[in-house]
Scaffold this motif. Structure first.
Motif, PDB file in Angstrom:
ATOM      1  N   ALA A   1      -4.185   5.471  20.324  1.00 31.79           N
ATOM      2  CA  ALA A   1      -4.551   4.852  19.050  1.00 31.79           C
ATOM      3  C   ALA A   1      -4.101   5.805  17.946  1.00 31.79           C
ATOM      4  O   ALA A   1      -4.466   6.979  17.927  1.00 31.79           O
ATOM      5  N   ASP A   2      -3.306   5.290  17.026  1.00 27.94           N
ATOM      6  CA  ASP A   2      -2.653   6.192  16.076  1.00 27.94           C
ATOM      7  C   ASP A   2      -3.162   6.013  14.649  1.00 27.94           C
ATOM      8  O   ASP A   2      -3.835   6.881  14.102  1.00 27.94           O
ATOM      9  N   MET A   3      -2.864   4.902  14.037  1.00 30.22           N
ATOM     10  CA  MET A   3      -3.144   4.703  12.620  1.00 30.22           C
ATOM     11  C   MET A   3      -4.239   3.666  12.420  1.00 30.22           C
ATOM     12  O   MET A   3      -4.369   2.712  13.191  1.00 30.22           O
ATOM     13  N   LEU A   4      -5.008   3.901  11.355  1.00 25.73           N
ATOM     14  CA  LEU A   4      -5.917   2.889  10.858  1.00 25.73           C
ATOM     15  C   LEU A   4      -5.304   2.400   9.559  1.00 25.73           C
ATOM     16  O   LEU A   4      -5.256   3.133   8.561  1.00 25.73           O
ATOM     17  N   MET A   5      -4.787   1.164   9.574  1.00 29.07           N
ATOM     18  CA  MET A   5      -3.993   0.659   8.460  1.00 29.07           C
ATOM     19  C   MET A   5      -4.803  -0.351   7.647  1.00 29.07           C
ATOM     20  O   MET A   5      -5.394  -1.276   8.205  1.00 29.07           O
ATOM     21  N   PHE A   6      -4.808  -0.154   6.309  1.00 31.80           N
ATOM     22  CA  PHE A   6      -5.526  -1.039   5.395  1.00 31.80           C
ATOM     23  C   PHE A   6      -4.501  -1.774   4.540  1.00 31.80           C
ATOM     24  O   PHE A   6      -3.822  -1.163   3.711  1.00 31.80           O
ATOM     25  N   ASP A   7      -4.394  -3.067   4.772  1.00 34.43           N
ATOM     26  CA  ASP A   7      -3.484  -3.905   3.997  1.00 34.43           C
ATOM     27  C   ASP A   7      -4.335  -4.880   3.188  1.00 34.43           C
ATOM     28  O   ASP A   7      -4.612  -5.995   3.613  1.00 34.43           O
ATOM     29  N   GLN A   8      -4.748  -4.430   2.019  1.00 37.10           N
ATOM     30  CA  GLN A   8      -5.727  -5.148   1.218  1.00 37.10           C
ATOM     31  C   GLN A   8      -5.072  -5.696  -0.044  1.00 37.10           C
ATOM     32  O   GLN A   8      -4.263  -4.999  -0.672  1.00 37.10           O
ATOM     33  N   PRO A   9      -5.353  -6.936  -0.425  1.00 33.39           N
ATOM     34  CA  PRO A   9      -4.739  -7.502  -1.639  1.00 33.39           C
ATOM     35  C   PRO A   9      -5.019  -6.638  -2.869  1.00 33.39           C
ATOM     36  O   PRO A   9      -6.126  -6.127  -3.051  1.00 33.39           O
ATOM     37  N   GLY A  10      -3.995  -6.488  -3.686  1.00 39.68           N
ATOM     38  CA  GLY A  10      -4.135  -5.687  -4.900  1.00 39.68           C
ATOM     39  C   GLY A  10      -3.922  -4.209  -4.698  1.00 39.68           C
ATOM     40  O   GLY A  10      -3.990  -3.431  -5.653  1.00 39.68           O
ATOM     41  N   LEU A  11      -3.669  -3.797  -3.445  1.00 35.35           N
ATOM     42  CA  LEU A  11      -3.466  -2.380  -3.140  1.00 35.35           C
ATOM     43  C   LEU A  11      -2.201  -2.235  -2.305  1.00 35.35           C
ATOM     44  O   LEU A  11      -1.819  -3.143  -1.564  1.00 35.35           O
ATOM     45  N   PRO A  12      -1.542  -1.072  -2.405  1.00 38.09           N
ATOM     46  CA  PRO A  12      -0.451  -0.809  -1.458  1.00 38.09           C
ATOM     47  C   PRO A  12      -1.013  -0.611  -0.061  1.00 38.09           C
ATOM     48  O   PRO A  12      -2.223  -0.455   0.124  1.00 38.09           O
ATOM     49  N   VAL A  13      -0.162  -0.641   0.922  1.00 37.13           N
ATOM     50  CA  VAL A  13      -0.602  -0.402   2.298  1.00 37.13           C
ATOM     51  C   VAL A  13      -1.039   1.053   2.423  1.00 37.13           C
ATOM     52  O   VAL A  13      -0.276   1.983   2.144  1.00 37.13           O
ATOM     53  N   LEU A  14      -2.287   1.259   2.826  1.00 35.04           N
ATOM     54  CA  LEU A  14      -2.859   2.600   2.976  1.00 35.04           C
ATOM     55  C   LEU A  14      -3.134   2.852   4.450  1.00 35.04           C
ATOM     56  O   LEU A  14      -3.585   1.939   5.174  1.00 35.04           O
ATOM     57  N   GLN A  15      -2.890   4.099   4.901  1.00 35.96           N
ATOM     58  CA  GLN A  15      -3.039   4.422   6.312  1.00 35.96           C
ATOM     59  C   GLN A  15      -3.700   5.791   6.471  1.00 35.96           C
ATOM     60  O   GLN A  15      -3.485   6.694   5.649  1.00 35.96           O
ATOM     61  N   ALA A  16      -4.468   5.911   7.542  1.00 37.14           N
ATOM     62  CA  ALA A  16      -5.073   7.197   7.905  1.00 37.14           C
ATOM     63  C   ALA A  16      -4.990   7.347   9.417  1.00 37.14           C
ATOM     64  O   ALA A  16      -5.354   6.416  10.163  1.00 37.14           O
ATOM     65  N   ARG A  17      -4.526   8.493   9.872  1.00 38.07           N
ATOM     66  CA  ARG A  17      -4.399   8.710  11.316  1.00 38.07           C
ATOM     67  C   ARG A  17      -5.780   8.880  11.922  1.00 38.07           C
ATOM     68  O   ARG A  17      -6.615   9.643  11.450  1.00 38.07           O
ATOM     69  N   LEU A  18      -6.014   8.141  12.991  1.00 34.38           N
ATOM     70  CA  LEU A  18      -7.322   8.177  13.636  1.00 34.38           C
ATOM     71  C   LEU A  18      -7.694   9.567  14.162  1.00 34.38           C
ATOM     72  O   LEU A  18      -8.856   9.966  14.071  1.00 34.38           O
TER      73      LEU A  18
END
Length: 560
Positions: free
Chosen positions: A352-369
């Protein structure tokens, strides 16, 4: 006068073209003040020549109208030569239009000063898109933590790979230490857009009453009547965090206790290896802090004096706008924390690598688990949790980071920690927000009020010239001799017995052509009169010659 007006027009043109422009755009050899001073000097001097000539011409008009004292001839001549004579003329005997010329001559002395006073040089802030204003942002958190096993869980992290800089940011925020710089700017900068960055936040609540209500026999335990057994003095917050509130009456007591637990679900992370996408909330850890004042007399913890605060630490997004900097200080006008919805767990091979947040109004944000798990592990370990005691014989050495919460607002301290972690993430400059540099540039400013006197001198001088020309043209038999000394030498004073002491200034020269011919053909030598002799006398009452009270008027004669 034409030259004077041209110089004044040039002054106005320079001021109009340079007004509100950078001084650096002026590339003439001489500076603006020097150029204006030179033009002002020429404007004043040429106007003075015209005014002086007009005053000299006016003496012929003055003596033509009626008999005048011969001393007036000297006053007018002196007035035509400069400010001192003009001042004497005005002080002793103002003379019609000549007084206007004298006033102009005196006012003209201030033309240069007023011209230079019109222009001022003041620095202004100017915006430059020079690429030197950079705002640090981050859309991805990759601290380098690595797992041991097949999937990322709290127990499978290699501790040596944890992001030490982020763990240091936790300590910096708790103890109010300086964070790394999150922007680059030479001096002053501004960022006028809206910028989004990945970060961290903390949400806290006071759970004192709720925690005490869930404790068995709380009133007896913390009112000084407890048997003092330590196992009866543990607390569990509504969020499930364990805290110690241990004391031994008259001996020692707990001052601060910090507890923490991970909010990462190992089961969710493990399921990420399947085919279905796995959603995971942005939670990292839950932290609780117990704090009570020291009872230095009885060493008892009182229920009505304790404080218990529970905080959740999680990944969040921030919107920044209206930013500016001066020196090393960054001022954020508006900041909005945006909570993130559950993100999608991505797989890197078998981990399991990335926790990806693809939320309207925001750029794609990611944090490594692995890095999120490393933080959760820190908050649940004895490097963070523990108790601080006070008293004569405390049972154990102090542990954890309770010292950070001994004073101040607990919620504020936790948010300072989250802000420090956010700054650490932004300091990587994984994403850069371009701004504008602000530098001070010297601009030319014009204060037009100072031009009133120079313009007034020009207008009055021109009007004075026109009046003298018109009056001279209307006066018959009056050549335009102006300040010619040769013309004065051709005049003499003649008297007749029936004139009652009024002399006549007469000359046989009737044109400028004759005057020029006379000047070229006649030679003269200065001959001083003998002592006691006199010229140009007027008879007094006894019939003897006398100068006193002599008046004269101008008229041309044909006798040579």
């Amino acid at each position: 006068m034409a030259s004077s007006l041209a110089c004044m027009a040039a002054i106005v043109a320079i001021l109009v073209t340079t007004k509100d422009r950078p001084l650096s755009e002026w590339d003439f050899y001489f500076s603006i003040p020097a150029t204006l001073a030179f033009l002002g000097l020429i404007a004043k001097s040429t106007a003075a020549i015209g005014v002086g000539a007009c005053i000299s011409q006016y003496k012929w008009l003055y003596f033509k109208r009626k008999p005048r004292k011969l001393t007036d001839l000297d006053l007018l001549e002196e007035a035509s030569r400069g400010p001192l004579g003009s001042l004497i003329l005005l002080a002793r005997r103002p003379m019609g239009l000549a007084s206007i010329g004298a006033i102009v001559t005196l006012l003209a002395m201030a033309v240069e000063v007023f011209v230079q006073q019109m222009v001022q040089f003041n620095p202004r802030d100017v915006v430059f898109d020079d690429g030197k204003a950079v705002l640090g942002l981050a859309h991805t958190y990759n601290g380098g933590a690595r797992p041991i096993g097949v999937v990322t869980t709290i127990d499978s992290l290699r501790a040596s790979t944890a992001d030490r800089s982020m763990q240091g940011a936790v300590y910096r925020g708790l103890f109010n230490l300086d964070s790394p710089s999150v922007f680059d700017c030479a001096s002053k900068c501004q960022w006028t857009g809206t910028y989004v960055s990945l970060g961290f936040t903390s949400t806290c609540a006071d759970v004192t009453d709720a925690t005490l209500r869930s404790h068995t026999n709380a009133s007896a335990t913390w009112n000084g009547t407890s048997s003092g057994r330590q196992e009866d003095m543990n607390l569990i917050t509504p969020g499930g965090v364990n805290l110690e509130a241990v004391y031994s009456a008259t001996s020692w007591q707990t001052v601060v206790s910090v507890g923490g637990l991970s909010r990462i679900s190992s089961d969710q992370v493990s399921n990420a290896s399947g085919d279905e996408p796995v959603l995971m909330p942005p939670d990292i850890a839950r932290i609780a802090v117990f704090r009570t004042p020291v009872d230095a007399t009885d060493w008892i913890i009182w229920a009505d004096k304790m404080e218990i605060v529970e905080c959740d630490v999680e990944v969040a997004a921030y919107r920044y706008s209206n930013l500016s900097s001066s020196g090393s200080e960054l001022t954020i006008g508006d900041v909005e924390m945006v909570r993130l919805d559950p993100g999608t767990v991505t797989i890197d091979g078998i981990h399991a690598d990335m926790l990806m947040f693809d939320q309207p109004g925001l750029p794609v944000l990611q944090a490594r688990l692995p890095d999120i798990a490393a933080l959760a592990q820190l908050y649940a370990s004895t490097r963070f949790i523990g108790s601080i005691y006070d008293g004569e014989t405390p049972p154990l050495p102090p542990g954890g980071l309770g010292d950070a919460f001994r004073s101040g607002n607990i919620s504020r301290t936790m948010q300072d920690m989250a802000n420090s972690m956010t700054d650490q993430l932004r300091a990587s400059r994984e994403v850069k927000g371009d701004g504008q540099s602000i530098r001070q540039v010297v601009f030319v400013e014009v204060e037009w009020g100072w031009i009133i006197l120079p313009i007034a001198v020009q207008v009055i001088s021109a009007a004075f010239l026109l009046l003298i020309l018109v009056q001279s043209a209307r006066t018959k038999d009056l050549p335009l001799w102006k300040s010619s000394t040769t013309a004065l030498l051709t005049y003499d004073v003649r008297f007749s017995e029936d004139e009652n002491g009024v002399g006549n200034l007469g000359t046989g020269v009737k044109s400028l052509k004759e005057l020029d011919a006379l000047g070229e053909s006649v030679k003269a030598r200065l001959e001083l009169a003998q002592h006691g002799s006199s010229t140009a006398t007027a008879p007094d009452d006894s019939g003897s010659p006398s100068i006193k009270g002599l008046e004269a008027h101008v008229y041309p004669v044909n006798t040579r």
